[in-house]
Design an enzyme around this catalytic site. Structure first.
Site, PDB file in Angstrom:
ATOM      1  N   LYS A  32       0.835  -1.203   0.000  1.00  0.00           N
ATOM      2  CA  LYS A  32       0.000   0.000   0.000  1.00  0.00           C
ATOM      3  C   LYS A  32       0.872   1.256   0.000  1.00  0.00           C
ATOM      4  O   LYS A  32       0.639   2.188  -0.790  1.00  0.00           O
ATOM      5  CB  LYS A  32      -0.919  -0.009   1.222  1.00  0.00           C
ATOM      6  N   ARG A 103      -3.653   3.023   8.636  1.00  0.00           N
ATOM      7  CA  ARG A 103      -3.937   1.733   8.004  1.00  0.00           C
ATOM      8  C   ARG A 103      -2.668   0.894   7.934  1.00  0.00           C
ATOM      9  O   ARG A 103      -1.561   1.406   7.877  1.00  0.00           O
ATOM     10  CB  ARG A 103      -4.487   1.935   6.587  1.00  0.00           C
ATOM     11  N   GLY A 112      -8.418  -7.130   4.858  1.00  0.00           N
ATOM     12  CA  GLY A 112      -9.201  -7.289   6.071  1.00  0.00           C
ATOM     13  C   GLY A 112      -8.504  -8.011   7.206  1.00  0.00           C
ATOM     14  O   GLY A 112      -9.086  -8.218   8.257  1.00  0.00           O
ATOM     15  N   MET A 114      -5.717  -7.109   8.876  1.00  0.00           N
ATOM     16  CA  MET A 114      -5.122  -6.265   9.911  1.00  0.00           C
ATOM     17  C   MET A 114      -6.024  -5.055  10.146  1.00  0.00           C
ATOM     18  O   MET A 114      -7.061  -4.911   9.519  1.00  0.00           O
ATOM     19  CB  MET A 114      -3.702  -5.874   9.522  1.00  0.00           C
ATOM     20  N   ARG A 376      -3.859  -1.510  -5.890  1.00  0.00           N
ATOM     21  CA  ARG A 376      -3.041  -2.710  -5.711  1.00  0.00           C
ATOM     22  C   ARG A 376      -3.413  -3.695  -6.802  1.00  0.00           C
ATOM     23  O   ARG A 376      -4.499  -3.600  -7.397  1.00  0.00           O
ATOM     24  CB  ARG A 376      -3.282  -3.339  -4.342  1.00  0.00           C
ATOM     25  N   HIS A 490     -16.493  -8.080   2.057  1.00  0.00           N
ATOM     26  CA  HIS A 490     -15.422  -8.912   2.609  1.00  0.00           C
ATOM     27  C   HIS A 490     -15.528 -10.337   2.095  1.00  0.00           C
ATOM     28  O   HIS A 490     -14.545 -10.935   1.646  1.00  0.00           O
ATOM     29  CB  HIS A 490     -15.497  -8.905   4.141  1.00  0.00           C
ATOM     30  N   ARG A 596       1.992 -47.398  -8.389  1.00  0.00           N
ATOM     31  CA  ARG A 596       2.139 -48.162  -7.146  1.00  0.00           C
ATOM     32  C   ARG A 596       1.417 -49.500  -7.323  1.00  0.00           C
ATOM     33  O   ARG A 596       0.185 -49.544  -7.299  1.00  0.00           O
ATOM     34  CB  ARG A 596       1.546 -47.388  -5.971  1.00  0.00           C
ATOM     35  N   ARG A 652       6.642 -49.201  -9.944  1.00  0.00           N
ATOM     36  CA  ARG A 652       7.382 -49.565  -8.736  1.00  0.00           C
ATOM     37  C   ARG A 652       6.970 -50.955  -8.277  1.00  0.00           C
ATOM     38  O   ARG A 652       5.772 -51.255  -8.175  1.00  0.00           O
ATOM     39  CB  ARG A 652       7.107 -48.547  -7.627  1.00  0.00           C
ATOM     40  N   GLU A 779      15.379 -43.050  -1.972  1.00  0.00           N
ATOM     41  CA  GLU A 779      14.535 -42.608  -0.859  1.00  0.00           C
ATOM     42  C   GLU A 779      15.154 -42.917   0.497  1.00  0.00           C
ATOM     43  O   GLU A 779      14.626 -42.521   1.530  1.00  0.00           O
ATOM     44  CB  GLU A 779      13.148 -43.251  -0.970  1.00  0.00           C
ATOM     45  N   SER A 798      14.807 -42.220  -9.515  1.00  0.00           N
ATOM     46  CA  SER A 798      13.623 -41.425  -9.200  1.00  0.00           C
ATOM     47  C   SER A 798      13.644 -41.159  -7.702  1.00  0.00           C
ATOM     48  O   SER A 798      13.642 -42.101  -6.905  1.00  0.00           O
ATOM     49  CB  SER A 798      12.338 -42.167  -9.586  1.00  0.00           C
ATOM     50  N   GLY A 800      12.243 -40.597  -4.341  1.00  0.00           N
ATOM     51  CA  GLY A 800      10.993 -40.739  -3.587  1.00  0.00           C
ATOM     52  C   GLY A 800      11.054 -39.784  -2.410  1.00  0.00           C
ATOM     53  O   GLY A 800      11.481 -40.148  -1.312  1.00  0.00           O
ATOM     54  N   THR A 801      10.655 -38.531  -2.654  1.00  0.00           N
ATOM     55  CA  THR A 801      10.886 -37.481  -1.656  1.00  0.00           C
ATOM     56  C   THR A 801      10.036 -37.635  -0.401  1.00  0.00           C
ATOM     57  O   THR A 801      10.376 -37.065   0.640  1.00  0.00           O
ATOM     58  CB  THR A 801      10.640 -36.093  -2.280  1.00  0.00           C
ATOM     59  N   ASN A 802       8.946 -38.408  -0.472  1.00  0.00           N
ATOM     60  CA  ASN A 802       8.157 -38.629   0.746  1.00  0.00           C
ATOM     61  C   ASN A 802       8.983 -39.387   1.787  1.00  0.00           C
ATOM     62  O   ASN A 802       9.164 -38.946   2.925  1.00  0.00           O
ATOM     63  CB  ASN A 802       6.888 -39.429   0.431  1.00  0.00           C
ATOM     64  N   ASP A 803       9.505 -40.561   1.389  1.00  0.00           N
ATOM     65  CA  ASP A 803      10.300 -41.365   2.327  1.00  0.00           C
ATOM     66  C   ASP A 803      11.648 -40.722   2.614  1.00  0.00           C
ATOM     67  O   ASP A 803      12.171 -40.823   3.731  1.00  0.00           O
ATOM     68  CB  ASP A 803      10.495 -42.779   1.779  1.00  0.00           C
ATOM     69  N   CYS A 865       9.205 -38.529  -7.806  1.00  0.00           N
ATOM     70  CA  CYS A 865       7.842 -39.031  -7.886  1.00  0.00           C
ATOM     71  C   CYS A 865       7.101 -38.888  -6.557  1.00  0.00           C
ATOM     72  O   CYS A 865       6.030 -39.448  -6.371  1.00  0.00           O
ATOM     73  CB  CYS A 865       7.818 -40.490  -8.334  1.00  0.00           C
ATOM     74  N   TYR A 885      12.592 -34.814 -15.141  1.00  0.00           N
ATOM     75  CA  TYR A 885      11.144 -34.722 -15.008  1.00  0.00           C
ATOM     76  C   TYR A 885      10.737 -34.660 -13.546  1.00  0.00           C
ATOM     77  O   TYR A 885      11.510 -34.982 -12.643  1.00  0.00           O
ATOM     78  CB  TYR A 885      10.453 -35.926 -15.680  1.00  0.00           C
TER      79      TYR A 885
END
Length: 912
Positions: A32, A103, A112, A114, A376, A490, A596, A652, A779, A798, A800-803, A865, A885
């Protein structure tokens, strides 16, 4: 704490066609403040004022109020005098009082979230002077009433203490309205307003034990500090968390000379948009109220009117108001103040061209003079975001790369949600009509209180009007319906920013919070009843209305094609069924990064054979059960290969521990024992044997295939037989077999040998071959560290970013919900590592894995993946590592496509 008193500029002035700052300084001045400075520079009529920087907010949180005032007192006093010179008034004067607005202004728009204080500087003496100077007693006392109400609520804490409690000021106002027999705030007489001021002050004293300050400087410092405090208020914190904005940004404070829209019939205030924030159409639109201040427009208490004649006519049709009545009761600004309207129209065109983006503007008309209070980049729906970017590209306002960078990838999710089925919508019963505040289709059960939305899996939040306190409920609800308010209320603005379906201003709704009922034309609906909202038309339907899946068409499809020209990352999908594979293909997936296979075993006709295999005491018994599963898996793979004709499919091998497949309830165990003609004790014994203390680290992944190589043999055979069958039908197939959870080279080599031996046997039997690859999931942290060794034998990696995240942090995804929210709240973690890749820890392992793998095999194909494949920040990180990829769920493929294009553009800009 030590106060840093080094000399630096903490207060920036603007107004009278000059400014200390400009639009590039939003991090310091907030959005602002930066825009107020920029508008002043280019000649837009902005009330003069000054901005206290975001850095001061950070200092305030470190050193407190008194020390902060000492740091900025001299600059603020000088700046206030400067405003007085321009406005020919004096702050604190009883004769010619300068009144101020205070303001907030973070570096990103937080509508809205703040606090604001208007008409600051009024007291029992200056209000009489204001009345005399303006020759308008009612205006002066209306402004004083508003100041006492806002200051009491924002600075002195006069807010409802529970959802059952009515706002204390509103309660007093309603009491006086009932005594006087009036309905609107504008019906209050001057004597009524004097009474309100006295009653408000008494209420403040009664509840807080404090007296409203008479000293304007005490008022100003209280308001400034209240704005700083609101940065860490509940609703601001929730909004920041929802959007991922850092807590250390802070907010600026903007102090401006007051200009008044409540001076009478020749004054007013409004909000306008240079384009339609809901659809993206290139039409100027907005709402205004005469004899009002800005808060009145967005609060939804009075019905606002449309700025343009065309908009007024459209609104009247939606609200079912005859044109003659519309012209007399709800004329447009264009009709009643054509000169001011034309001036506003020119400024909106000027500002959109200057910023090269759709603008959301606030304005006030004081005795026929137009002031622009704010501009804005406007919040918009996902559909509007795409249309505006593509339209501005065609109009030559922006280039291709800028059009791509204008897209918030995650907002594309809005375009991928189901829409109402055409046939179903024709049969649905319309029970009411409102304003189409935010498009989309929403079906859910009625809930009247924001903190109770979680009662139902699918909820529609129904309110008279919403306020910032409703933010969390709005976020959780499927849709939002209000009885009051317009297109800039709002509810409308916040819903569009969230991408939530919203209908506002449905005047036929009679809502009773106490009895939790909604009445429309005499028909009563209760909490929990189902209704449906069409945010594109404003129609409200009774009950559930069927939906259908969205399609990638029109400008959305054009945007995707444009992004594909710039991205270097290929986008694959995680898909376990032919239907998922086909859906992803339709969204532009270039293959499957993860299928899977275990998901195929849980269907009723397969789980029995799977359990028979697990319970078998011998290899022969296991092979017999696997022979039953083989044709089932083969059939699934054929469907997936067909859907992905010509694109690679990574499959897999079995990953989860075997205990997930066996029954744990006594009834099911008995049924299994009878089916397999074995004792119940034998089943119980095997279930107990398979139980693991920590399944995440237990007998799963490649460990299963090494222990029971016949499982790997069956799955390999199913994959390659399916590939040969599909190949014989003229379909190009590119299978990739992935070994999970490898931590040593020997684990991979063992499974690779089984796969190759089985493959050669299948090829001999079929007298045909298909090319296929054998790779592994990275992984386990150790796999990343020995990636150079594994790369010597693997054909692809590949991640396996979760594990990998679980094992790097030592967090279990299943249990992290107990402490992760607290970690995020306390700042121990900046972001949920299961939602966006932790680049310092997990990311370092990935960088090592990519680097060492490609040292040995420069052309090694590498992707990810995990669920992170659809997260824009994670996509950008993968792009920076030079991966081939990313793979994500089908409905996040478009998000990944645009994120990959943005990553490539940013990387190119950084290298140039």
């Amino acid at each position: 704490m030590e106060v840093h008193t080094e000399i630096k500029k903490r207060v920036f002035n603007f107004g009278d066609r000059s400014a200390d700052g400009n639009a590039t300084m939003r991090n310091l001045l907030g959005g602002k403040g930066a825009n107020l400075a920029e508008m002043s520079r280019i000649g837009v009529p902005v009330p003069p004022g000054f901005t206290i920087t975001t850095e001061v907010c950070t200092e305030y949180n470190q050193v407190g109020m008194d020390a902060t005032i000492r740091l900025i007192r001299e600059e603020v006093e000088t700046s206030v005098k400067n405003i007085g010179k321009i406005m020919k008034a004096e702050f604190g004067s009883d004769d010619h009082p300068l009144l101020l607005s205070v303001r907030s202004g973070a570096r990103v728009s937080m509508p809205g979230m703040m606090d604001t204080v208007l008409n600051l500087g009024l007291n029992d003496r200056s209000v009489e002077s204001l009345a005399r100077l303006t020759q308008n007693d009612r205006f002066a006392w209306d402004s004083y009433r508003r100041f006492v109400q806002m200051y009491g609520g924002v600075v002195m804490g006069m807010k409802p203490r529970s959802k059952e409690e009515i706002d204390p000021f509103e309660e007093i106002m309603e009491e006086i309205k009932q005594d006087r027999g009036i309905e609107l705030d504008t019906d209050f007489t001057t004597d009524d307003l004097r009474l309100l001021v006295r009653r408000f002050k008494e209420a403040i004293k009664s509840r807080t034990g404090k007296t409203l300050p008479e000293d304007p400087w005490e008022q100003l410092w209280g308001a400034v500090m209240a704005v700083f405090n609101s940065w860490n208020g509940d609703r601001a914190v929730y909004y920041r968390t929802m959007h991922g904005y850092p807590a250390n940004w802070g907010t600026a404070v903007n102090v401006q000379a007051m200009v008044f829209g409540n001076m009478g019939a020749n004054s007013g205030t409004g909000v306008c948009f240079t384009r339609d924030a809901g659809t993206g159409e290139n039409v100027f639109n907005g709402e205004y109220l005469m004899n009002a201040q800005g808060e009145d427009v967005v609060a939804g208490v009075r019905t606002p009117q449309q700025i343009t004649k065309l908009g007024s006519e459209r609104w009247a049709v939606l609200a079912q108001i005859p044109e003659a009545e519309r012209r007399s009761k709800y004329p447009s600004l264009e009709e009643i103040m054509p000169v001011v309207y034309q001036e506003l129209f020119e400024y909106q065109r000027m500002l959109e061209t200057h910023y090269r983006n759709m603008q959301d503007m606030e304005f006030t008309i004081q005795n026929g003079k137009l002031w622009i209070l704010q501009t804005r980049n406007g919040k918009r729906t996902g559909a509007a975001m795409v249309k505006i970017a593509m339209d501005m590209l065609r109009e030559g306002l922006i280039g291709e790369q800028e059009a791509i960078l204008r897209i918030e990838p995650i907002k594309l999710d809005e375009l991928l949600h189901p829409v109402f089925d055409t046939k179903a919508i024709k049969k649905a019963r319309v029970i009411a009509q409102g304003l189409p505040a935010s498009p989309g289709a929403a079906t859910g059960q009625i809930v009247f209180h924001s903190d109770e939305v979680g009662k139902f899996k699918n909820a529609i939040l129904v309110r008279l009007e919403t306020s910032p306190e409703d933010l969390e409920g709005m976020h959780l609800a499927n849709g939002i319906l209000t009885a009051r308010g317009g297109m800039t209320s709002h509810a409308a603005v916040v819903a569009r920013g969230m991408g939530k379906c919203c209908i506002s201003g449905a005047g036929a709704l009679k809502i009773n919070y106490r009895t939790r009922t909604l009445t429309i034309d005499g028909r009563e609906y209760h909490e929990g009843d189902w209704i449906s909202l069409n945010g594109s038309t404003g129609n409200i339907f009774e009950g559930k209305v069927a939906t259908r899946e969205p399609e990638l068409t029109g400008e959305f499809a054009q945007l995707m094609k444009l992004s594909d020209r710039y991205r270097t990352l290929r986008i694959r999908t995680n898909a376990d069924t032919p239907a998922d594979a086909l859906a992803a293909r339709n969204f532009g997936a270039q293959g499957i990064g993860l299928t899977r296979t275990e998901h195929m075993f849980f269907e009723v006709d397969r789980i029995k054979a799977m359990r028979e295999m697990i319970l078998a005491a011998t290899t022969k018994g296991r092979r017999r059960a696997l022979e039953v599963l083989l044709p089932m898996q083969r059939s699934d793979f054929e469907g997936i290969f067909e859907a992905m004709d010509g694109h690679p499919v990574t499959i897999r091998l079995l990953d989860p521990p075997l205990h997930e497949f066996v029954p744990h309830q006594l009834t099911t165990q008995k049924e299994l024992a009878e089916d397999l003609h074995i004792s119940l004790e034998a089943v119980k014994s095997k279930v107990a044997e398979l139980a693991e203390f920590n399944p995440m680290l237990g007998h799963r992944g490649c460990r299963l295939g090494i222990t029971y190589p016949e499982i790997t043999e069956m799955q390999t055979r199913a994959i390659l037989e399916a590939a040969l069958h599909v190949k014989s039908r003229g379909i190009t197939v590119k299978p990739e077999i992935m070994v999970p959870l490898v931590g040593t080279l020997e684990e991979f080599s063992s499974q690779r040998d089984v796969i190759r031996e089985t493959a050669e046997q299948v090829f001999r039997e079929y007298k045909d071959r298909v090319d296929f690859k054998i790779g592994t999931m990275i992984e386990v942290p150790r796999a990343a560290l020995i990636a150079d060794k594994i790369a010597g034998e693997a054909e692809f990696f590949s991640f396996g970013t979760n594990d990998l995240t679980q094992m790097t942090y030592g967090y279990s995804r299943d249990d992290a919900g107990k402490f992760l929210p607290i970690y995020l709240e306390k700042g121990i973690l900046k972001a949920d590592p299961f939602e966006t890749i932790d680049q310092k820890g997990v990311g370092t392992l990935m960088r090592i894995g990519v680097g060492r793998g490609r040292e040995i095999k420069p052309g090694l194909k590498i992707g990810i993946c995990g669920e992170h494949g659809g997260d824009p920040a994670s996509v950008e990180f993968c792009n920076s590592l030079g991966m081939d990829y990313v793979s994500c769920s089908p409905f996040r493929v478009p998000i990944a496509r645009i994120a990959a294009a943005q990553a490539a553009i940013k990387k190119q800009a950084g290298n140039s």
